[in-house]
Scaffold this motif. Structure first.
Motif, PDB file in Angstrom:
ATOM      1  N   PRO A 136      11.049  37.311  20.735  1.00  0.00           N
ATOM      2  CA  PRO A 136      10.888  37.612  19.302  1.00  0.00           C
ATOM      3  C   PRO A 136       9.442  37.533  18.836  1.00  0.00           C
ATOM      4  CG  PRO A 136      12.702  36.085  19.637  1.00  0.00           C
ATOM      5  CD  PRO A 136      12.034  36.265  20.956  1.00  0.00           C
ATOM      6  N   ILE A 137       8.673  36.620  19.405  1.00  0.00           N
ATOM      7  CA  ILE A 137       7.266  36.512  19.009  1.00  0.00           C
ATOM      8  C   ILE A 137       6.513  37.769  19.422  1.00  0.00           C
ATOM      9  CG2 ILE A 137       5.130  35.237  19.447  1.00  0.00           C
ATOM     10  CD1 ILE A 137       6.780  32.714  19.200  1.00  0.00           C
ATOM     11  N   ASP A 138       6.822  38.291  20.613  1.00  0.00           N
ATOM     12  CA  ASP A 138       6.191  39.536  21.049  1.00  0.00           C
ATOM     13  C   ASP A 138       6.575  40.689  20.124  1.00  0.00           C
ATOM     14  OD1 ASP A 138       4.986  38.206  23.152  1.00  0.00           O
ATOM     15  OD2 ASP A 138       6.580  38.730  24.582  1.00  0.00           O
ATOM     16  N   GLU A 139       7.827  40.694  19.648  1.00  0.00           N
ATOM     17  CA  GLU A 139       8.260  41.743  18.719  1.00  0.00           C
ATOM     18  C   GLU A 139       7.490  41.662  17.406  1.00  0.00           C
ATOM     19  OE1 GLU A 139      12.486  42.213  18.192  1.00  0.00           O
ATOM     20  OE2 GLU A 139      12.844  41.692  20.297  1.00  0.00           O
ATOM     21  N   VAL A 140       7.268  40.443  16.897  1.00  0.00           N
ATOM     22  CA  VAL A 140       6.494  40.266  15.666  1.00  0.00           C
ATOM     23  C   VAL A 140       5.063  40.743  15.884  1.00  0.00           C
ATOM     24  CG1 VAL A 140       5.531  38.556  14.058  1.00  0.00           C
ATOM     25  CG2 VAL A 140       7.929  38.406  14.756  1.00  0.00           C
ATOM     26  N   ILE A 157       2.346  32.153  14.295  1.00  0.00           N
ATOM     27  CA  ILE A 157       3.632  32.847  14.265  1.00  0.00           C
ATOM     28  C   ILE A 157       4.748  31.919  14.739  1.00  0.00           C
ATOM     29  CG2 ILE A 157       4.948  34.729  15.301  1.00  0.00           C
ATOM     30  CD1 ILE A 157       2.352  36.388  15.095  1.00  0.00           C
ATOM     31  N   GLU A 158       4.475  31.123  15.772  1.00  0.00           N
ATOM     32  CA  GLU A 158       5.483  30.177  16.256  1.00  0.00           C
ATOM     33  C   GLU A 158       5.796  29.119  15.209  1.00  0.00           C
ATOM     34  OE1 GLU A 158       4.007  28.785  20.026  1.00  0.00           O
ATOM     35  OE2 GLU A 158       4.470  30.689  21.001  1.00  0.00           O
ATOM     36  N   ALA A 159       4.808  28.764  14.386  1.00  0.00           N
ATOM     37  CA  ALA A 159       5.021  27.770  13.335  1.00  0.00           C
ATOM     38  C   ALA A 159       6.021  28.274  12.292  1.00  0.00           C
ATOM     39  CB  ALA A 159       3.702  27.416  12.658  1.00  0.00           C
ATOM     40  N   ALA A 160       6.193  29.580  12.198  1.00  0.00           N
ATOM     41  CA  ALA A 160       7.117  30.155  11.215  1.00  0.00           C
ATOM     42  C   ALA A 160       8.544  29.680  11.429  1.00  0.00           C
ATOM     43  CB  ALA A 160       7.060  31.680  11.260  1.00  0.00           C
ATOM     44  N   PRO A 164       7.973  27.188   5.803  1.00  0.00           N
ATOM     45  CA  PRO A 164       6.685  27.353   5.122  1.00  0.00           C
ATOM     46  C   PRO A 164       5.747  26.151   5.274  1.00  0.00           C
ATOM     47  CG  PRO A 164       8.521  27.586   3.560  1.00  0.00           C
ATOM     48  CD  PRO A 164       9.096  27.317   4.891  1.00  0.00           C
ATOM     49  N   ASP A 165       6.304  24.940   5.267  1.00  0.00           N
ATOM     50  CA  ASP A 165       5.446  23.757   5.405  1.00  0.00           C
ATOM     51  C   ASP A 165       4.787  23.709   6.771  1.00  0.00           C
ATOM     52  OD1 ASP A 165       5.998  22.945   2.823  1.00  0.00           O
ATOM     53  OD2 ASP A 165       7.689  21.660   3.424  1.00  0.00           O
ATOM     54  N   ALA A 166       5.522  24.103   7.807  1.00  0.00           N
ATOM     55  CA  ALA A 166       4.956  24.113   9.162  1.00  0.00           C
ATOM     56  C   ALA A 166       3.849  25.163   9.267  1.00  0.00           C
ATOM     57  CB  ALA A 166       6.043  24.385  10.191  1.00  0.00           C
ATOM     58  N   VAL A 167       4.021  26.296   8.602  1.00  0.00           N
ATOM     59  CA  VAL A 167       2.986  27.336   8.623  1.00  0.00           C
ATOM     60  C   VAL A 167       1.746  26.841   7.882  1.00  0.00           C
ATOM     61  CG1 VAL A 167       2.386  29.664   7.863  1.00  0.00           C
ATOM     62  CG2 VAL A 167       4.634  29.229   8.861  1.00  0.00           C
ATOM     63  N   ARG A 168       1.925  26.200   6.720  1.00  0.00           N
ATOM     64  CA  ARG A 168       0.779  25.661   5.976  1.00  0.00           C
ATOM     65  C   ARG A 168       0.004  24.653   6.828  1.00  0.00           C
ATOM     66  NH1 ARG A 168       4.615  25.068   2.024  1.00  0.00           N
ATOM     67  NH2 ARG A 168       4.580  26.752   0.528  1.00  0.00           N
ATOM     68  N   ARG A 172      -3.734  25.015   8.056  1.00  0.00           N
ATOM     69  CA  ARG A 172      -4.712  23.994   7.686  1.00  0.00           C
ATOM     70  C   ARG A 172      -5.465  23.515   8.931  1.00  0.00           C
ATOM     71  NH1 ARG A 172      -5.479  18.943   8.049  1.00  0.00           N
ATOM     72  NH2 ARG A 172      -3.489  18.494   9.020  1.00  0.00           N
ATOM     73  N   ARG A 173      -4.723  23.243  10.012  1.00  0.00           N
ATOM     74  CA  ARG A 173      -5.373  22.804  11.262  1.00  0.00           C
ATOM     75  C   ARG A 173      -6.300  23.893  11.808  1.00  0.00           C
ATOM     76  NH1 ARG A 173      -0.128  20.677  12.860  1.00  0.00           N
ATOM     77  NH2 ARG A 173       0.059  22.622  13.978  1.00  0.00           N
ATOM     78  N   TYR A 174      -5.847  25.129  11.753  1.00  0.00           N
ATOM     79  CA  TYR A 174      -6.640  26.257  12.248  1.00  0.00           C
ATOM     80  C   TYR A 174      -7.950  26.374  11.465  1.00  0.00           C
ATOM     81  CZ  TYR A 174      -7.975  31.114  13.149  1.00  0.00           C
ATOM     82  OH  TYR A 174      -8.664  32.248  13.468  1.00  0.00           O
ATOM     83  N   LEU A 175      -7.863  26.286  10.134  1.00  0.00           N
ATOM     84  CA  LEU A 175      -9.063  26.391   9.295  1.00  0.00           C
ATOM     85  C   LEU A 175      -9.987  25.202   9.510  1.00  0.00           C
ATOM     86  CD1 LEU A 175      -7.493  27.768   6.007  1.00  0.00           C
ATOM     87  CD2 LEU A 175      -8.925  29.003   7.638  1.00  0.00           C
ATOM     88  N   ASN A 176      -9.417  24.008   9.629  1.00  0.00           N
ATOM     89  CA  ASN A 176     -10.240  22.818   9.860  1.00  0.00           C
ATOM     90  C   ASN A 176     -10.998  22.929  11.179  1.00  0.00           C
ATOM     91  OD1 ASN A 176      -9.547  21.635   7.464  1.00  0.00           O
ATOM     92  ND2 ASN A 176      -8.135  20.140   8.352  1.00  0.00           N
TER      93      ASN A 176
END
Length: 189
Positions: A136-140, A157-160, A164-168, A172-176
């Motif tokens: 499914p991740i490859d499909e997305v 994408i896996e965080a989805a 929503p909280d997991a994506v945020r 946040r970790r990615y931006l930091n």
């Protein structure tokens, strides 16, 4: 094979069992062309009639059956498969006592029958364990046009799947990481 037999075959494939003719409820006989009862997941009583039966007689039969089922304190929903169509005035009277599932054609195809009785049939869901389906991740990623995704893209994408909280939190970790901030520095801001 007659259209009544074809309807019976479709319903039998879905787990419905034929009832003896004439149908007897609380000692009263009802002479429908056929009747089946649901088993397992469906508890419907399904009546089958054709356009050959006079409409007034059909209306009286359905109304009488509904009264008999009330007397028997039955909780079975009643559905009427009517082969050959129904006039609007007849429809209103029949729907007072049963869920009407009309089949417009007097000689319907299996597809027409299945469409008319689809509310009685079990849902056919795709098998989630198919080995030849893609990830499914490859499909997305394909839908997003990002087939050369980085591990960071995949992580977001896996965080989805965590909502929503997991994506945020993943964002946040990615931006930091990208700005060199630590969690402590991000909290002070």
């Amino acid at each position: 094979m007659s259209s009544v037999q074809e309807v019976l075959a479709v319903l039998a494939d879905a787990g419905f069992e034929p009832l003896p003719k004439p149908l007897t409820v609380v000692g009263t006989e009802f002479d429908f062309e056929a009747a089946v009862s649901g088993t397992k997941t469906s508890h419907d009583l399904v009546l089958i009639a054709t356009d050959q039966m006079p409409r007034k007689r059909l209306q009286r039969l359905v109304a009488g059956l509904a009264r008999s089922l009330d007397l028997a304190a039955s909780r079975r929903p009643v559905s009427l498969v009517l082969i050959g169509g129904v006039a609007a005035t007849d429809r209103v009277e029949l729907e007072r006592h049963a869920r009407l599932l009309p089949i417009l054609s007097a000689a319907p195809s299996i597809a027409e029958i299945e469409q008319a009785v689809s509310v009685l049939l079990p849902l056919k869901l795709p098998n989630a364990d198919r080995p030849n389906e893609s990830n499914p991740i490859d499909e997305v990623m394909t839908a997003l046009g990002s087939q050369d995704a980085t591990s960071d893209h995949r992580a977001l994408i896996e965080a989805a799947s965590g909502g929503p909280d997991a994506v945020r939190e993943a964002l946040r970790r990615y931006l930091n990481e990208g700005t060199g901030w630590t969690d402590k520095a991000g909290a002070d801001r």
